[in-house]
Scaffold this motif. Sequence first.
Motif, PDB file in Angstrom:
ATOM      1  N   ILE A   2       0.870  -1.168   0.000  1.00 52.20           N
ATOM      2  CA  ILE A   2       0.000   0.000   0.000  1.00 52.20           C
ATOM      3  C   ILE A   2       0.911   1.223   0.000  1.00 52.20           C
ATOM      4  CG2 ILE A   2      -1.831   1.281   1.153  1.00 52.20           C
ATOM      5  CD1 ILE A   2      -2.764  -1.445   0.237  1.00 52.20           C
ATOM      6  N   ALA A   3       0.780   2.080  -0.991  1.00 54.49           N
ATOM      7  CA  ALA A   3       1.567   3.307  -1.072  1.00 54.49           C
ATOM      8  C   ALA A   3       0.844   4.417  -0.315  1.00 54.49           C
ATOM      9  CB  ALA A   3       1.767   3.706  -2.534  1.00 54.49           C
ATOM     10  N   ILE A   4       1.604   5.209   0.426  1.00 55.31           N
ATOM     11  CA  ILE A   4       1.053   6.269   1.268  1.00 55.31           C
ATOM     12  C   ILE A   4       1.575   7.618   0.782  1.00 55.31           C
ATOM     13  CG2 ILE A   4       0.804   7.118   3.638  1.00 55.31           C
ATOM     14  CD1 ILE A   4       1.817   4.245   4.497  1.00 55.31           C
ATOM     15  N   PHE A   5       0.689   8.588   0.677  1.00 55.58           N
ATOM     16  CA  PHE A   5       1.074   9.923   0.233  1.00 55.58           C
ATOM     17  C   PHE A   5       0.476  10.972   1.157  1.00 55.58           C
ATOM     18  CE2 PHE A   5       0.899   7.139  -3.405  1.00 55.58           C
ATOM     19  CZ  PHE A   5       2.083   7.414  -4.091  1.00 55.58           C
ATOM     20  N   ALA A   6       1.252  12.008   1.445  1.00 57.40           N
ATOM     21  CA  ALA A   6       0.725  13.171   2.154  1.00 57.40           C
ATOM     22  C   ALA A   6       0.109  14.098   1.118  1.00 57.40           C
ATOM     23  CB  ALA A   6       1.841  13.881   2.901  1.00 57.40           C
ATOM     24  N   LEU A   7      -1.068  14.650   1.431  1.00 53.52           N
ATOM     25  CA  LEU A   7      -1.788  15.521   0.509  1.00 53.52           C
ATOM     26  C   LEU A   7      -1.688  16.967   0.991  1.00 53.52           C
ATOM     27  CD1 LEU A   7      -5.439  14.824  -0.775  1.00 53.52           C
ATOM     28  CD2 LEU A   7      -4.484  17.098  -0.514  1.00 53.52           C
ATOM     29  N   ASP A   8      -1.128  17.820   0.165  1.00 57.18           N
ATOM     30  CA  ASP A   8      -1.060  19.247   0.472  1.00 57.18           C
ATOM     31  C   ASP A   8      -2.424  19.848   0.141  1.00 57.18           C
ATOM     32  OD1 ASP A   8      -0.727  22.046   0.398  1.00 57.18           O
ATOM     33  OD2 ASP A   8       1.387  21.869  -0.143  1.00 57.18           O
ATOM     34  N   GLN A   9      -3.185  20.198   1.153  1.00 57.59           N
ATOM     35  CA  GLN A   9      -4.550  20.664   0.936  1.00 57.59           C
ATOM     36  C   GLN A   9      -4.617  22.047   0.301  1.00 57.59           C
ATOM     37  OE1 GLN A   9      -5.517  19.695   5.098  1.00 57.59           O
ATOM     38  NE2 GLN A   9      -7.202  18.451   4.338  1.00 57.59           N
ATOM     39  N   ALA A  10      -3.489  22.748   0.262  1.00 57.34           N
ATOM     40  CA  ALA A  10      -3.463  24.062  -0.380  1.00 57.34           C
ATOM     41  C   ALA A  10      -3.261  23.954  -1.884  1.00 57.34           C
ATOM     42  CB  ALA A  10      -2.358  24.926   0.229  1.00 57.34           C
ATOM     43  N   THR A  11      -2.523  22.918  -2.318  1.00 56.72           N
ATOM     44  CA  THR A  11      -2.203  22.773  -3.741  1.00 56.72           C
ATOM     45  C   THR A  11      -2.799  21.525  -4.382  1.00 56.72           C
ATOM     46  OG1 THR A  11      -0.164  21.510  -3.350  1.00 56.72           O
ATOM     47  CG2 THR A  11       0.001  23.926  -3.312  1.00 56.72           C
ATOM     48  N   GLY A  12      -3.164  20.528  -3.562  1.00 60.10           N
ATOM     49  CA  GLY A  12      -3.675  19.264  -4.086  1.00 60.10           C
ATOM     50  C   GLY A  12      -2.590  18.286  -4.470  1.00 60.10           C
ATOM     51  N   LYS A  13      -1.324  18.684  -4.350  1.00 61.26           N
ATOM     52  CA  LYS A  13      -0.229  17.814  -4.761  1.00 61.26           C
ATOM     53  C   LYS A  13       0.119  16.797  -3.671  1.00 61.26           C
ATOM     54  CE  LYS A  13       1.848  20.896  -8.161  1.00 61.26           C
ATOM     55  NZ  LYS A  13       3.086  21.568  -8.638  1.00 61.26           N
ATOM     56  N   LEU A  14       0.747  15.693  -4.115  1.00 62.40           N
ATOM     57  CA  LEU A  14       1.084  14.580  -3.232  1.00 62.40           C
ATOM     58  C   LEU A  14       2.582  14.478  -3.007  1.00 62.40           C
ATOM     59  CD1 LEU A  14      -1.217  11.821  -4.803  1.00 62.40           C
ATOM     60  CD2 LEU A  14      -1.767  13.402  -2.939  1.00 62.40           C
ATOM     61  N   THR A  15       2.938  14.038  -1.797  1.00 63.74           N
ATOM     62  CA  THR A  15       4.323  13.750  -1.460  1.00 63.74           C
ATOM     63  C   THR A  15       4.399  12.327  -0.930  1.00 63.74           C
ATOM     64  OG1 THR A  15       4.759  16.051  -0.834  1.00 63.74           O
ATOM     65  CG2 THR A  15       6.297  14.386  -0.018  1.00 63.74           C
ATOM     66  N   PRO A  16       5.258  11.462  -1.527  1.00 63.00           N
ATOM     67  CA  PRO A  16       5.371  10.084  -1.033  1.00 63.00           C
ATOM     68  C   PRO A  16       5.697  10.057   0.455  1.00 63.00           C
ATOM     69  CG  PRO A  16       6.479  10.297  -3.142  1.00 63.00           C
ATOM     70  CD  PRO A  16       6.114  11.695  -2.715  1.00 63.00           C
ATOM     71  N   ALA A  17       4.968   9.217   1.204  1.00 63.16           N
ATOM     72  CA  ALA A  17       5.161   9.145   2.658  1.00 63.16           C
ATOM     73  C   ALA A  17       5.418   7.719   3.122  1.00 63.16           C
ATOM     74  CB  ALA A  17       3.945   9.724   3.371  1.00 63.16           C
ATOM     75  N   GLY A  18       5.771   6.821   2.193  1.00 68.20           N
ATOM     76  CA  GLY A  18       6.122   5.463   2.588  1.00 68.20           C
ATOM     77  C   GLY A  18       5.280   4.389   1.920  1.00 68.20           C
ATOM     78  N   HIS A  19       5.684   3.157   2.155  1.00 69.67           N
ATOM     79  CA  HIS A  19       4.993   1.976   1.654  1.00 69.67           C
ATOM     80  C   HIS A  19       4.940   0.943   2.768  1.00 69.67           C
ATOM     81  CE1 HIS A  19       6.343   3.959  -2.006  1.00 69.67           C
ATOM     82  NE2 HIS A  19       5.434   3.261  -2.678  1.00 69.67           N
ATOM     83  N   VAL A  20       3.902   0.142   2.782  1.00 67.40           N
ATOM     84  CA  VAL A  20       3.792  -0.928   3.763  1.00 67.40           C
ATOM     85  C   VAL A  20       3.346  -2.198   3.054  1.00 67.40           C
ATOM     86  CG1 VAL A  20       1.385  -0.389   4.357  1.00 67.40           C
ATOM     87  CG2 VAL A  20       2.818  -1.591   6.007  1.00 67.40           C
ATOM     88  N   ALA A  21       3.924  -3.325   3.448  1.00 67.14           N
ATOM     89  CA  ALA A  21       3.490  -4.606   2.894  1.00 67.14           C
ATOM     90  C   ALA A  21       2.022  -4.795   3.216  1.00 67.14           C
ATOM     91  CB  ALA A  21       4.321  -5.741   3.467  1.00 67.14           C
ATOM     92  N   SER A  22       1.236  -5.192   2.215  1.00 63.26           N
ATOM     93  CA  SER A  22      -0.214  -5.250   2.394  1.00 63.26           C
ATOM     94  C   SER A  22      -0.682  -6.449   3.211  1.00 63.26           C
ATOM     95  CB  SER A  22      -0.910  -5.252   1.034  1.00 63.26           C
ATOM     96  OG  SER A  22      -0.559  -6.408   0.296  1.00 63.26           O
ATOM     97  N   GLY A  23       0.215  -7.417   3.439  1.00 66.20           N
ATOM     98  CA  GLY A  23      -0.140  -8.557   4.278  1.00 66.20           C
ATOM     99  C   GLY A  23      -0.711  -9.742   3.520  1.00 66.20           C
ATOM    100  N   GLY A  24      -0.605  -9.713   2.192  1.00 69.58           N
ATOM    101  CA  GLY A  24      -1.104 -10.824   1.385  1.00 69.58           C
ATOM    102  C   GLY A  24      -0.686 -10.625  -0.061  1.00 69.58           C
ATOM    103  N   LYS A  25      -1.233 -11.450  -0.939  1.00 65.42           N
ATOM    104  CA  LYS A  25      -0.906 -11.353  -2.356  1.00 65.42           C
ATOM    105  C   LYS A  25      -2.077 -10.764  -3.145  1.00 65.42           C
ATOM    106  CE  LYS A  25       2.296 -15.285  -2.351  1.00 65.42           C
ATOM    107  NZ  LYS A  25       2.610 -16.621  -2.939  1.00 65.42           N
ATOM    108  N   THR A  26      -1.739  -9.807  -3.995  1.00 67.84           N
ATOM    109  CA  THR A  26      -2.690  -9.134  -4.881  1.00 67.84           C
ATOM    110  C   THR A  26      -3.730  -8.325  -4.099  1.00 67.84           C
ATOM    111  OG1 THR A  26      -2.467 -11.086  -6.326  1.00 67.84           O
ATOM    112  CG2 THR A  26      -4.051  -9.405  -6.988  1.00 67.84           C
ATOM    113  N   PRO A  27      -3.311  -7.181  -3.528  1.00 62.58           N
ATOM    114  CA  PRO A  27      -4.266  -6.303  -2.836  1.00 62.58           C
ATOM    115  C   PRO A  27      -5.172  -5.604  -3.856  1.00 62.58           C
ATOM    116  CG  PRO A  27      -2.105  -5.274  -2.920  1.00 62.58           C
ATOM    117  CD  PRO A  27      -1.935  -6.664  -3.468  1.00 62.58           C
TER     118      PRO A  27
END
Length: 388
Positions: free
Chosen positions: A309-334
């Motif tokens: 699962i990819a995580i992004f921070a959302l800048d509410q002033a501009t709408g743009k995203l900044t990568p904030a990490g990834h986590v193993a989803s805990g299974g195959k094919t999320p």
Amino acid sequence: MIRSIARVALTCILALATFAPAATAADAKDGSVTVYFGTYTGPKSKGIYTAQLDLAKGTLSDMKVAGEVANPSFIAIAPSKKFLYAVGEVNDFKGKKGGVISAFAINADHTLTLLNQRSTVGGGPCFVTVDSAGKNALVACYGTGSVACLPIDAEGKLGEASAFVQHQGKGANPKRQEGPHAHSINLDRANRFALACDLGLDKVFIYKFNPEMGSLAPNEPPFAKVADNSGPRHFAFSPDGRYAYLINEMGMYIIAFTYDGEKGVLNEIQTVSTLPEGTAKDPKYSTAHIEVHPSGKFVYGSNRGHDTIAIFALDQATGKLTPAGHVASGGKTPRNFSIDPTGQYLIAAHQTSNNIVVFKIDQTTGGLTPTGSTLEVGGPVCVKYLMP
């Protein structure tokens, strides 16, 4: 003058309702939320399942079959919370080409009673949503590359399609884009425009939606074109409706847009990869689902094959995203995941490993931590919540 004041007051009330804060844990009866799961049926699945999510512990329990139906790969719950709609990912219904959509009544014990079924006209339906008035179900059909709208009556039953649109053309990739493949259809916050992602054409089609007539008419412009070989799949709006996010199955990236709700126009502002920096693309990788956190602070996307699962921070002033990490989803094919309405948990459904995993969401960073709660069910591919 009195009528003008009344209109202004009504507008303010509707605005407050549209942008009301997300539900809190206190709103959930006994601190729990009912969760429904759509699946691909087979030896390990009979249809739609339901379980209870404990909001204090982050655990899922009491898994049971809610309703038996073939391949309910995507489901939607009506605003009234009385009815549930499921597309059946098939190509034949009652001897005629086309998929099926089923209407269910939600019982007090969370089981489902079938009300009726209708053809989606197009084949291989893979997505359904219900408009904010609960008067229409809109479906996207991957197999034939088409979208349709079906009216819903006061008893929750479906009528024959009131609108049907067949997409035309092909994309740049002859193996994946030999023709149109509509993958999702979403309504904006005002219930005025329907936006349909077509993986085969690298377009997000935009339709003027009339909920009273159940009609879909091309907007001007009629679509937003994205880069070749993107493969538009799923789409999500920010809570305030000013921004929109498109996850692209083939390109492995998210495209951020500003959204003009008056004109129904998307303007691209950013493209960001769903893979960790430096990760090489693999032919076995593809994205699946995207959601914006109820707070509007984070965006999440699922990577199949990479199984994260990819995580992004959302800048509410501009709408743009900044990568904030990834986590193993805990299974195959999320294939799918969903954030509960209180914003505390994310539940990921894994189509290949036949399991469901619960994550706790850090409200400051957006980070995900497994709660340790998992359930097994065959081919889970959709997650939806029913708040009391």
